[in-house]
Design a protein around this motif. Structure first.
Motif, PDB file in Angstrom:
ATOM      1  N   MET A 233     -13.501 -43.143 -92.521  1.00 20.11           N
ATOM      2  CA  MET A 233     -13.535 -44.045 -91.373  1.00 20.11           C
ATOM      3  C   MET A 233     -12.240 -43.957 -90.571  1.00 20.11           C
ATOM      4  O   MET A 233     -12.247 -44.064 -89.336  1.00 20.11           O
ATOM      5  CB  MET A 233     -13.790 -45.478 -91.852  1.00 20.11           C
ATOM      6  N   ALA A 234     -11.109 -43.764 -91.256  1.00 17.41           N
ATOM      7  CA  ALA A 234      -9.842 -43.576 -90.540  1.00 17.41           C
ATOM      8  C   ALA A 234      -9.868 -42.268 -89.745  1.00 17.41           C
ATOM      9  O   ALA A 234      -9.384 -42.207 -88.605  1.00 17.41           O
ATOM     10  CB  ALA A 234      -8.683 -43.561 -91.539  1.00 17.41           C
ATOM     11  N   PHE A 235     -10.450 -41.228 -90.331  1.00 16.73           N
ATOM     12  CA  PHE A 235     -10.584 -39.947 -89.612  1.00 16.73           C
ATOM     13  C   PHE A 235     -11.479 -40.121 -88.390  1.00 16.73           C
ATOM     14  O   PHE A 235     -11.201 -39.549 -87.323  1.00 16.73           O
ATOM     15  CB  PHE A 235     -11.153 -38.899 -90.561  1.00 16.73           C
ATOM     16  N   ASP A 236     -12.537 -40.906 -88.531  1.00 15.21           N
ATOM     17  CA  ASP A 236     -13.428 -41.187 -87.395  1.00 15.21           C
ATOM     18  C   ASP A 236     -12.667 -41.840 -86.256  1.00 15.21           C
ATOM     19  O   ASP A 236     -12.796 -41.449 -85.090  1.00 15.21           O
ATOM     20  CB  ASP A 236     -14.565 -42.090 -87.868  1.00 15.21           C
ATOM     21  N   ARG A 237     -11.848 -42.839 -86.564  1.00 12.99           N
ATOM     22  CA  ARG A 237     -11.069 -43.504 -85.521  1.00 12.99           C
ATOM     23  C   ARG A 237     -10.006 -42.570 -84.935  1.00 12.99           C
ATOM     24  O   ARG A 237      -9.696 -42.635 -83.741  1.00 12.99           O
ATOM     25  CB  ARG A 237     -10.401 -44.765 -86.098  1.00 12.99           C
ATOM     26  N   LEU A 238      -9.428 -41.717 -85.783  1.00 12.57           N
ATOM     27  CA  LEU A 238      -8.421 -40.771 -85.309  1.00 12.57           C
ATOM     28  C   LEU A 238      -9.011 -39.813 -84.277  1.00 12.57           C
ATOM     29  O   LEU A 238      -8.425 -39.584 -83.204  1.00 12.57           O
ATOM     30  CB  LEU A 238      -7.860 -39.992 -86.502  1.00 12.57           C
ATOM     31  N   VAL A 239     -10.179 -39.276 -84.556  1.00 13.08           N
ATOM     32  CA  VAL A 239     -10.827 -38.355 -83.623  1.00 13.08           C
ATOM     33  C   VAL A 239     -11.267 -39.093 -82.363  1.00 13.08           C
ATOM     34  O   VAL A 239     -11.112 -38.584 -81.247  1.00 13.08           O
ATOM     35  CB  VAL A 239     -12.035 -37.671 -84.293  1.00 13.08           C
ATOM     36  N   ALA A 240     -11.809 -40.308 -82.530  1.00 13.63           N
ATOM     37  CA  ALA A 240     -12.311 -41.064 -81.381  1.00 13.63           C
ATOM     38  C   ALA A 240     -11.209 -41.392 -80.382  1.00 13.63           C
ATOM     39  O   ALA A 240     -11.451 -41.417 -79.167  1.00 13.63           O
ATOM     40  CB  ALA A 240     -12.979 -42.351 -81.863  1.00 13.63           C
ATOM     41  N   ILE A 241     -10.000 -41.619 -80.855  1.00 13.72           N
ATOM     42  CA  ILE A 241      -8.918 -42.032 -79.966  1.00 13.72           C
ATOM     43  C   ILE A 241      -8.046 -40.855 -79.543  1.00 13.72           C
ATOM     44  O   ILE A 241      -7.617 -40.765 -78.379  1.00 13.72           O
ATOM     45  CB  ILE A 241      -8.068 -43.127 -80.644  1.00 13.72           C
ATOM     46  N   CYS A 242      -7.788 -39.932 -80.455  1.00 11.76           N
ATOM     47  CA  CYS A 242      -6.882 -38.830 -80.140  1.00 11.76           C
ATOM     48  C   CYS A 242      -7.589 -37.617 -79.549  1.00 11.76           C
ATOM     49  O   CYS A 242      -6.957 -36.798 -78.885  1.00 11.76           O
ATOM     50  CB  CYS A 242      -6.116 -38.413 -81.402  1.00 11.76           C
ATOM     51  N   ALA A 243      -8.889 -37.473 -79.810  1.00 12.31           N
ATOM     52  CA  ALA A 243      -9.652 -36.351 -79.247  1.00 12.31           C
ATOM     53  C   ALA A 243     -11.033 -36.824 -78.832  1.00 12.31           C
ATOM     54  O   ALA A 243     -12.047 -36.355 -79.358  1.00 12.31           O
ATOM     55  CB  ALA A 243      -9.747 -35.223 -80.274  1.00 12.31           C
ATOM     56  N   PRO A 244     -11.097 -37.760 -77.885  1.00 13.51           N
ATOM     57  CA  PRO A 244     -12.390 -38.366 -77.532  1.00 13.51           C
ATOM     58  C   PRO A 244     -13.401 -37.374 -76.958  1.00 13.51           C
ATOM     59  O   PRO A 244     -14.603 -37.533 -77.165  1.00 13.51           O
ATOM     60  CB  PRO A 244     -12.014 -39.434 -76.500  1.00 13.51           C
ATOM     61  N   LEU A 245     -12.922 -36.345 -76.262  1.00 14.39           N
ATOM     62  CA  LEU A 245     -13.847 -35.377 -75.655  1.00 14.39           C
ATOM     63  C   LEU A 245     -14.532 -34.503 -76.712  1.00 14.39           C
ATOM     64  O   LEU A 245     -15.607 -33.953 -76.459  1.00 14.39           O
ATOM     65  CB  LEU A 245     -13.105 -34.491 -74.648  1.00 14.39           C
ATOM     66  N   ASN A 246     -13.912 -34.390 -77.865  1.00 14.86           N
ATOM     67  CA  ASN A 246     -14.474 -33.562 -78.936  1.00 14.86           C
ATOM     68  C   ASN A 246     -15.122 -34.397 -80.039  1.00 14.86           C
ATOM     69  O   ASN A 246     -15.477 -33.856 -81.085  1.00 14.86           O
ATOM     70  CB  ASN A 246     -13.377 -32.682 -79.553  1.00 14.86           C
ATOM     71  N   TYR A 247     -15.253 -35.698 -79.800  1.00 16.86           N
ATOM     72  CA  TYR A 247     -15.731 -36.598 -80.850  1.00 16.86           C
ATOM     73  C   TYR A 247     -17.126 -36.212 -81.334  1.00 16.86           C
ATOM     74  O   TYR A 247     -17.369 -36.059 -82.534  1.00 16.86           O
ATOM     75  CB  TYR A 247     -15.731 -38.045 -80.327  1.00 16.86           C
ATOM     76  N   THR A 248     -18.060 -36.054 -80.417  1.00 18.44           N
ATOM     77  CA  THR A 248     -19.434 -35.751 -80.818  1.00 18.44           C
ATOM     78  C   THR A 248     -19.564 -34.341 -81.393  1.00 18.44           C
ATOM     79  O   THR A 248     -20.469 -34.077 -82.190  1.00 18.44           O
ATOM     80  CB  THR A 248     -20.390 -35.890 -79.622  1.00 18.44           C
TER      81      THR A 248
END
Length: 317
Positions: free
Chosen positions: A119-134
Motif C-alpha cells: 500500500m505504501a508502494f501504491d501511494r508512492l507511485v500515485a504521487i511521485c509517478a502519477p502518469l505511470n500509475y495505471t
C-alpha cells in the motif's frame, strides 16, 4: 479452546485470563465479543463494498480488500481461545492446536505487514509517478504483491512450529497470553533454544523491520516530492490520501512494538498492563482499520452512502 490433543504423549498449555478479574469472566466476555463482532463485521463490509462498487476497483482498494481479509483471518484465529476462556473457563490447549494457532497468528501478522508495504508502494507511485500509475500498478502486479506477502509470511514462519514440536516442555506450561505466541512458548521449552530464538529474531528483522524501513523511506520520498512541487491543491489532496494508510501503519505497529517491549521486560510489568497490551495487539488492528477507512476515505464513504441509500429506497423509506 478445548484440548485437541487428548493424549499423554504431547504436553498441554494453559492460557491466562485477566489477572484478578476471574470472577467477572461473564461480564468481560460481553465487550470482547462485541469488539470481535464489530471487527469482523467491519472487515466483511469492506470486502463487500470493494467487490460490489466498480469505482473501488482500483489498486489501493484491492490492497485494502487483502488487508481486510487478513484482519478477518487474524480475528478468526484468536477469537476461539479468547472467548472460550470467558465463556467456558477453558484454559487448556494441546500442543498441536497451540502450534497451529501460533502459526496463523504470526503468519497473518507478517502478511499484514507485507500488504502495508504494498500500500505504501501504491501511494508512492500515485504521487511521485502519477502518469505511470495505471501502467505500473496493473491488476496482475497487485495480485503478485499480495501473493508475495502471503508466500513470504508462510515460508519464513513455517519452521517455527517444527522447532517447538521437537522441544520437551517440562514445566507448568502456563502461557502469558490468551493465545499462543512464539516467544512465550519458547520461554517454556526445556533445552537449548539459541537457534530457535535467533531464527525468530531473523524473521522479525526480515519482515517487520525491513517493511517499516521501506514504509518510512516511501513517505519521506512522497513528502519530498510534494514539497518540491509546492503545496498546490492537487498535491495537497494527493498527500491527504496517505492519511488512511499512515493511520493503519500506526494501528498495526504500535501494539506490535509495545507487546515486544513488554514481553522482554515481563517481570517488571504490571499483569493488568501486560494482559491489556496483549489483547490490544489482537483487537486494535482488525477493529480500527475498517473504522479508519470509513472515516477518512471519501470513496469508501460515498460507497457506504450509496449502498445504505439504495437499501432505504428499496425498503420504501
Amino acid at each position: 479452546m478445548l484440548d485437541f490433543n487428548n493424549t499423554s504423549t504431547w504436553p498441554t498449555f494453559s492460557f491466562i485470563s485477566v489477572p484478578g478479574l476471574e470472577a467477572a469472566h461473564v461480564w468481560l466476555s460481553i465487550p470482547f465479543f462485541l469488539l470481535y463482532l464489530v471487527a469482523m463485521g467491519g472487515n466483511v463490509l469492506l470486502l463487500a463494498l470493494v467487490r460490489a462498487e466498480t469505482n473501488l476497483h482500483e489498486p489501493q482498494f484491492s490492497l485494502l480488500a487483502v488487508l481486510a481479509l487478513t484482519d478477518l483471518g487474524f480475528s478468526l484465529s484468536t477469537m476461539p481461545s479468547v472467548l472460550a476462556i470467558f465463556w467456558f473457563d477453558a484454559h487448556r490447549i494441546g500442543l498441536h492446536a497451540c502450534l497451529t494457532q501460533m502459526f496463523f497468528i504470526h503468519t497473518l501478522s507478517s502478511v499484514e505487514s507485507g500488504v502495508l508495504v504494498a500500500m505504501a508502494f501504491d501511494r508512492l507511485v500515485a504521487i511521485c509517478a502519477p502518469l505511470n500509475y495505471t501502467r505500473i500498478l496493473t491488476p496482475s502486479v497487485v495480485a503478485c504483491l499480495s501473493g508475495a506477502a502471503f508466500i513470504r509470511g508462510a515460508a519464513l514462519l513455517a519452521p517455527l512450529p517444527f522447532f517447538l514440536r521437537n522441544f520437551p516442555f517440562c514445566g507448568a506450561n502456563i502461557l502469558s497470553h490468551s493465545y499462543c505466541y512464539y516467544p512465550d512458548m519458547l520461554n517454556l521449552a526445556c533445552g537449548d533454544v539459541t537457534f530457535s530464538s535467533t531464527y525468530g529474531l531473523v524473521c522479525v528483522l526480515c519482515t517487520f523491520a525491513v517493511d517499516l524501513i521501506f514504509i518510512l523511506v516511501s513517505y519521506m520520498k512522497i513528502l519530498g516530492t510534494v514539497m518540491k512541487l509546492g503545496i498546490q491543491d492537487r498535491n495537497w489532496k494527493s498527500l491527504q490520501t496517505c492519511a488512511c494508510h499512515l493511520c493503519t501503519v500506526l494501528v498495526f505497529y504500535l501494539p506490535l512494538i509495545s507487546l515486544s517491549v513488554l514481553h522482554r521486560y515481563a517481570q517488571e510489568t504490571s499483569p493488568i498492563l501486560y494482559t491489556t497490551m496483549s489483547n490490544a495487539y489482537l483487537l486494535m488492528t482488525p477493529l480500527l482499520n475498517p473504522l479508519v477507512y470509513s472515516l477518512k476515505s471519501r470513496q469508501i464513504q460515498a460507497a457506504l452512502r450509496k449502498r445504505f441509500w439504495v437499501q432505504r429506497v428499496v425498503s420504501g423509506d
